[in-house]
Design an enzyme around this catalytic site. Structure first.
Site, PDB file in Angstrom:
ATOM      1  N   GLU A 144       0.830  -1.211   0.000  1.00 33.48           N
ATOM      2  CA  GLU A 144       0.000   0.000   0.000  1.00 33.48           C
ATOM      3  C   GLU A 144       0.865   1.262   0.000  1.00 33.48           C
ATOM      4  O   GLU A 144       0.540   2.246  -0.673  1.00 33.48           O
ATOM      5  CB  GLU A 144      -0.963   0.006   1.187  1.00 33.48           C
ATOM      6  CG  GLU A 144      -1.910  -1.184   1.249  1.00 33.48           C
ATOM      7  CD  GLU A 144      -2.713  -1.428  -0.018  1.00 33.48           C
ATOM      8  OE1 GLU A 144      -2.904  -0.492  -0.830  1.00 33.48           O
ATOM      9  OE2 GLU A 144      -3.150  -2.579  -0.231  1.00 33.48           O
ATOM     10  N   HIS A 147       1.871   2.452  -3.357  1.00 31.86           N
ATOM     11  CA  HIS A 147       0.852   3.240  -4.061  1.00 31.86           C
ATOM     12  C   HIS A 147       1.028   4.742  -3.783  1.00 31.86           C
ATOM     13  O   HIS A 147       0.760   5.569  -4.647  1.00 31.86           O
ATOM     14  CB  HIS A 147      -0.561   2.817  -3.664  1.00 31.86           C
ATOM     15  CG  HIS A 147      -1.034   1.569  -4.323  1.00 31.86           C
ATOM     16  ND1 HIS A 147      -1.118   1.413  -5.696  1.00 31.86           N
ATOM     17  CD2 HIS A 147      -1.462   0.398  -3.795  1.00 31.86           C
ATOM     18  CE1 HIS A 147      -1.581   0.213  -5.980  1.00 31.86           C
ATOM     19  NE2 HIS A 147      -1.790  -0.433  -4.844  1.00 31.86           N
TER      20      HIS A 147
END
Length: 175
Positions: A144, A147
């Protein structure tokens, strides 16, 4: 951010941009985004999600390891909202394991990640927090976090031989 909380797909510009820091923890857009992130992650059987995946270029992620149809062996962990996160490596041992992504459907890849990390972040109310993550939850965080840096997990594979279809992945784990 789309009103339907649609997860943006690989090729969308926002997935390749460095997300900006959150500086207003009381703003309506920020609060709404937190709700939409939780909802989108739940609806899609995700174990984590980042704001850029909903088209919002802000440094917000949720790490929520739990067994799902996509990750049946994931350990249980209460969801943690992390705003403006950063991390340092606790154990530099790199472990390769399978990852998929809601923004890259139908594909899995073997990705090397650090086994243990210390994460510094802000809670949704702006208060500083810190936690150590190991193994699968550490992998979810690093996925994550990428990202927020404009990266996707496919950028981390060591060889194209480590990329397979999701249907092939499920055959392998069922065997």
């Amino acid at each position: 951010m789309s009103e339907k909380s649609e997860i943006v797909q690989l090729g969308a510009e926002v997935l390749r941009q460095k997300a900006r820091l959150v500086d207003d923890f009381n703003g309506v857009k920020f609060r709404e985004l937190l709700d939409v992130l939780q909802e989108a992650m739940q609806e899609s059987n995700g174990i984590g999600i980042a704001a850029p995946q909903l088209g919002a270029s802000w440094q917000i992620i949720i790490v929520a390891s739990r067994p799902t149809t996509r990750y049946p062996n994931a350990p249980e962990m209460a969801p943690v909202v992390m705003v403006n996160p950063r991390f340092r490596v606790v154990d530099s041992c790199l472990l390769k394991d399978w990852e998929g992504c809601l923004s890259v459907p139908g594909i899995r890849a073997l990705v090397p990640r650090y086994r243990s990390i210390q994460v510094d972040y802000q809670h949704a109310n702006g208060q500083p927090r810190q936690m150590v993550l190991e193994n699968f939850p550490a992998r979810v965080f690093q996925h994550e976090y990428d990202h927020l840096q404009g990266l996707v997990y496919l950028d981390r594979v060591e060889t194209n031989q480590d990329i397979i279809s999701e249907s092939e992945f499920f055959k392998r784990i069922a065997a």
